[in-house]
Design a protein around this motif. Structure first.
Motif, PDB file in Angstrom:
ATOM      1  N   ARG A 179      -4.012 -21.438  54.732  1.00 14.13           N
ATOM      2  CA  ARG A 179      -3.498 -22.790  55.005  1.00 14.13           C
ATOM      3  C   ARG A 179      -3.289 -22.960  56.512  1.00 14.13           C
ATOM      4  O   ARG A 179      -2.160 -22.843  57.004  1.00 14.13           O
ATOM      5  N   PRO A 180      -4.360 -23.225  57.247  1.00 15.38           N
ATOM      6  CA  PRO A 180      -4.253 -23.334  58.709  1.00 15.38           C
ATOM      7  C   PRO A 180      -3.224 -24.368  59.179  1.00 15.38           C
ATOM      8  O   PRO A 180      -2.530 -24.139  60.171  1.00 15.38           O
ATOM      9  N   ALA A 181      -3.108 -25.472  58.457  1.00 15.97           N
ATOM     10  CA  ALA A 181      -2.143 -26.502  58.877  1.00 15.97           C
ATOM     11  C   ALA A 181      -0.715 -25.980  58.767  1.00 15.97           C
ATOM     12  O   ALA A 181       0.122 -26.265  59.634  1.00 15.97           O
ATOM     13  N   LEU A 182      -0.426 -25.220  57.727  1.00 16.20           N
ATOM     14  CA  LEU A 182       0.906 -24.626  57.577  1.00 16.20           C
ATOM     15  C   LEU A 182       1.162 -23.623  58.696  1.00 16.20           C
ATOM     16  O   LEU A 182       2.246 -23.595  59.289  1.00 16.20           O
ATOM     17  N   SER A 183       0.173 -22.821  59.007  1.00 13.76           N
ATOM     18  CA  SER A 183       0.308 -21.843  60.089  1.00 13.76           C
ATOM     19  C   SER A 183       0.641 -22.536  61.409  1.00 13.76           C
ATOM     20  O   SER A 183       1.566 -22.129  62.123  1.00 13.76           O
ATOM     21  N   ASP A 184      -0.096 -23.585  61.717  1.00 12.79           N
ATOM     22  CA  ASP A 184       0.166 -24.345  62.948  1.00 12.79           C
ATOM     23  C   ASP A 184       1.550 -24.990  62.922  1.00 12.79           C
ATOM     24  O   ASP A 184       2.251 -25.039  63.938  1.00 12.79           O
ATOM     25  N   GLU A 185       1.951 -25.485  61.744  1.00  9.82           N
ATOM     26  CA  GLU A 185       3.268 -26.112  61.614  1.00  9.82           C
ATOM     27  C   GLU A 185       4.390 -25.107  61.866  1.00  9.82           C
ATOM     28  O   GLU A 185       5.392 -25.425  62.524  1.00  9.82           O
TER      29      GLU A 185
END
Length: 198
Positions: free
Chosen positions: A176-182
């Protein structure tokens, strides 16, 4: 053909540099002696002329990895030294390049499982990191007196949060790249905020 002392020292350092990077990238059990010597441009058998055992290499390579410190983020005009280092540590670049970064976020679980001498290497490295980070928090130069108990406590809390955040960001980056960035963005914002009463 006899190898000079300078070349022997260079070969040894090459092995340590390769091991420190590869261990952070793949973990202690994910790297063999052949991987390290190949990366260093040497033969497999040469390693034991420089180190008594693989455990000795692991300890020295991990100690070398602790020479890494949180760099100030380039081009962070207007940021405090603390905010710049928080942003650098919790960056996608650091997340995506574990071999070049913090040994704690990459190897703490391995060190805990290994115990003994490796645990002591980590204890010494973490102690140095707490002191260095507390000095950044309090704006102290290396020659200044030791950080205060309050600065040390804040450094421990911030470093633990940063390490944990980086581990979570790495664990979620592929799935989940978006979660990682978040995770990274949220912690950068939270930790860079001035402390209460500052």
């Amino acid at each position: 053909m006899k190898v000079s002392k300078a070349q022997t020292a260079e070969n040894r350092q090459g092995i340590l540099d390769a091991a420190a990077r590869l261990y952070r990238e793949r973990g202690l059990s994910g790297v063999g002696v052949a991987d390290i010597t190949r990366d260093a441009g040497l033969t497999h058998g040469g390693l034991y002329r420089h180190f008594a055992s693989k455990d000795a290499l692991v300890r020295e390579a991990c100690a070398l990895a602790f020479d890494w410190s949180i760099p100030a983020l380039e081009g962070s005009e207007g940021d405090t030294p603390l905010a710049s280092r928080v942003a650098s540590y919790l960056s996608p670049v650091h997340r995506d390049r574990p071999g070049e970064g913090c040994p704690v976020a990459a190897l703490a679980v391995d060190a805990a499982r290994a115990g003994g001498g490796l645990s002591e290497v980590f204890a010494q490295g973490i102690e140095r990191n707490i002191d260095r980070f507390a000095r950044v928090i309090e704006g102290l130069a290396p020659a200044d007196s030791a950080p205060s108990a309050q600065g040390r406590a804040r450094a421990m809390a911030m470093l633990a949060t940063m390490v944990g955040g980086l581990v979570l960001a790495r664990a979620t980056a592929d799935g989940r790249p978006a979660l990682s960035d978040e995770i990274l963005a949220t912690l950068r914002e939270q930790l860079a905020a001035p402390s209460p009463g500052a």
